[in-house]
Design an enzyme around this catalytic site. Structure first.
Site, PDB file in Angstrom:
ATOM      1  N   GLU A 134      -7.983   1.356   1.578  1.00 19.52           N
ATOM      2  CA  GLU A 134      -7.888   1.769   2.971  1.00 19.52           C
ATOM      3  C   GLU A 134      -7.796   0.509   3.822  1.00 19.52           C
ATOM      4  OE1 GLU A 134     -10.662   1.203   1.421  1.00 19.52           O
ATOM      5  OE2 GLU A 134     -11.652  -0.145   2.848  1.00 19.52           O
ATOM      6  N   SER A 163     -15.861 -16.135   9.304  1.00 20.54           N
ATOM      7  CA  SER A 163     -15.305 -15.229   8.296  1.00 20.54           C
ATOM      8  C   SER A 163     -13.784 -15.234   8.240  1.00 20.54           C
ATOM      9  CB  SER A 163     -15.815 -13.807   8.536  1.00 20.54           C
ATOM     10  OG  SER A 163     -15.522 -13.382   9.854  1.00 20.54           O
ATOM     11  N   LYS A 188     -11.941 -11.763   2.934  1.00 22.00           N
ATOM     12  CA  LYS A 188     -11.563 -10.533   2.240  1.00 22.00           C
ATOM     13  C   LYS A 188     -11.002 -10.793   0.836  1.00 22.00           C
ATOM     14  CE  LYS A 188     -11.988  -7.238   5.591  1.00 22.00           C
ATOM     15  NZ  LYS A 188     -11.895  -7.839   6.931  1.00 22.00           N
TER      16      LYS A 188
HETATM   17  C1  PLP Z   1     -12.640  -7.439   8.135  1.00 18.88           C
HETATM   18  C2  PLP Z   1     -13.237  -8.602   8.790  1.00 18.88           C
HETATM   19  C3  PLP Z   1     -14.579  -8.605   9.220  1.00 18.88           C
HETATM   20  C4  PLP Z   1     -15.463  -7.391   9.190  1.00 18.88           C
HETATM   21  O1  PLP Z   1     -15.745  -6.885   7.918  1.00 18.88           O
HETATM   22  P1  PLP Z   1     -17.157  -7.104   7.223  1.00 18.88           P
HETATM   23  O2  PLP Z   1     -17.082  -6.191   6.047  1.00 18.88           O
HETATM   24  O3  PLP Z   1     -18.225  -6.709   8.188  1.00 18.88           O
HETATM   25  O4  PLP Z   1     -17.243  -8.531   6.839  1.00 18.88           O
HETATM   26  C5  PLP Z   1     -15.096  -9.777   9.751  1.00 18.88           C
HETATM   27  N1  PLP Z   1     -14.339 -10.897   9.879  1.00 18.88           N
HETATM   28  C6  PLP Z   1     -13.047 -10.924   9.493  1.00 18.88           C
HETATM   29  C7  PLP Z   1     -12.272 -12.175   9.667  1.00 18.88           C
HETATM   30  C8  PLP Z   1     -12.451  -9.783   8.932  1.00 18.88           C
HETATM   31  O5  PLP Z   1     -11.161  -9.830   8.557  1.00 18.88           O
END
Ligand code: PLP
Length: 402
Positions: free
Chosen positions: A107, A374, A85
């Site tokens: 948001e 992620s 993020k």
């Molecule tokens: C917010 C989040 C997501 C989902 O958001 P995307 O916009 O689909 O990437 C995925 N993995 C993590 C670790 C997140 O914090």
């Protein structure tokens, strides 16, 4: 607007008239600055020294042995804040600065994007307001506290179910009235044009790096690239690096929750119908009257009823495939990766890994897979513990009935 912001039939900007000037100003600024030398150099410095880019591409050997083919993890979990993020947060906050805006709004649902925005708000010295549903504020108190420590104001949203979609509605409404000095830092590759394009751009570092790292470390492109899909930002950032490589299979994994047949999930691409939410046309979880359905998933970060428009187009054209992973498999995989590699994956990211575990025996040993990790799973330890208790007692009940 200069562009229509369409990906095939998806996307666009289905917003009230009053919001058009704000989106026009944003579109104009993005195309003016995103390849500007000074802007690019400043963002590169922030990515390297603040966020910790480039993130490593790690060969998870023991996990690979388990699934029977090679798995490389793109370690976005090692970035500042513990997830991808921050890439988008830094990019949009810098854009806000170049536009002369002094205030940020955002948001948040699970609080991860709210926290990333609060961090960059502190870094840039900008007054920051985070819109968050009252239900989510209660569920995510640790992130709420962290945002406040960064100096952000958390604005409780009472409407609807008090969750993410209500927070987006209120943030858009607030922006309409305060556009002169306020920048809306949107959290995923969804929402009205130009956000899907902007967020994809600032997350594309993931795929561009991963592609080069794979060439350097493996000597060739991967066969398979996997990422989890909530709104779609980490996945589109990863896919962006490989879209032109037609030999690379792209797989997005959605939140299958308790299973698609139960209706308790958040798999918009797998089970949704085309509709309009938050200013964009996309696959959407809705009832027969077009009412947006409540979503359910063990990972709060994937709990969104719609999905970014580019993913909808990639699904229709067949360039990417979309599948769903169910909560029970995600829990098993969370424990598996932790045991085998000593890495706690975010429950969101674990969906992508659960797909790979399901490919055991179906892919040849020579297969090279790249999965986007992620985020880190420290935030999810309590959730896993509670869910495990529940799963065990559910199993216990079944046994007793027999
Ligand atoms: C917010 C989040 C997501 C989902 O958001 P995307 O916009 O689909 O990437 C995925 N993995 C993590 C670790 C997140 O914090």
């Amino acid at each position: 607007m200069k562009y229509d912001g369409r990906f095939g039939e998806y996307g666009g900007y289905y917003v009230p008239e009053v919001l058009i000037p704000a989106l026009e100003e944003l579109e104009e600024a993005f195309y003016r600055f995103h390849q500007d030398k000074g802007f690019v150099a400043e963002l590169a410095q922030l990515y390297q020294y603040y966020a910790g880019r480039p993130s490593p591409l790690y060969h998870a050997k023991r996990f690979s042995e388990h699934v029977g083919f090679s798995v490389y993890l793109k370690r976005e979990d090692l970035l500042h804040g513990g997830a991808h993020k921050i890439n988008n947060g830094l990019g949009q906050a810098l854009l806000a600065k170049y536009m002369g805006k002094t205030k940020l709004i955002a948001e948040t649902g699970a609080g991860q994007h709210g926290l990333a925005t609060a961090m960059v708000g502190a870094l840039f010295g900008m007054e920051t307001k985070i819109f968050m549903g009252v239900t989510d504020i209660e569920r995510q108190s640790v992130n709420v506290h962290k945002m406040k420590l960064c100096g952000a104001e958390v604005v409780p949203v009472e409407g609807g179910t008090g969750t993410l979609k209500d927070a987006i509605n209120d943030a858009l409404r607030y922006w309409t009235a305060n556009v002169t000095d306020t920048f809306y830092l949107f959290g995923s590759a969804a929402g009205p044009h130009p956000y899907p394009t902007i967020v994809r751009h600032f997350q594309s570092c993931i795929g561009i790096e991963a592609r080069q790292q794979c060439l350097d470390q493996v000597g060739r492109l991967p066969d398979l690239v996997v990422a989890c899909v909530g709104g779609g930002s980490n996945a589109i950032g990863m896919f962006a690096g490989f879209l032109a490589d037609k030999t690379v299979r792209l797989v997005g994994v959605e939140a299958g929750g308790r299973g698609l047949a139960t209706g308790k999930h958040a798999a918009s691409l797998s089970a949704g119908k085309v509709g309009i939410l938050h200013g964009a046309k996309a696959y959407l979880l809705q009832d027969e009257n077009g009412q947006v359905l409540d979503t359910e998933s063990i990972s709060a970060g994937l709990d969104y009823a719609a999905v970014g428009p580019e993913h909808c187009h990639l699904k229709d054209t067949g360039r990417a495939e979309y599948v769903a992973a169910v909560d029970d498999d995600v829990l098993d995989t969370f424990e598996l990766l932790t045991k085998l590699e000593g890495i706690l994956p975010a429950l969101e990211s674990t969906h992508a890994l659960a797909y790979l575990v399901n490919q055991k025996g179906k892919l040849t040993p020579g297969t090279i897979a790249v999965a986007n990790l992620s985020g880190r799973g420290d935030k999810d330890v309590g959730i896993v513990e509670r869910a495990r208790g529940e799963v065990e007692s559910r199993k216990g009940k079944v046994k007793r009935k027999k």
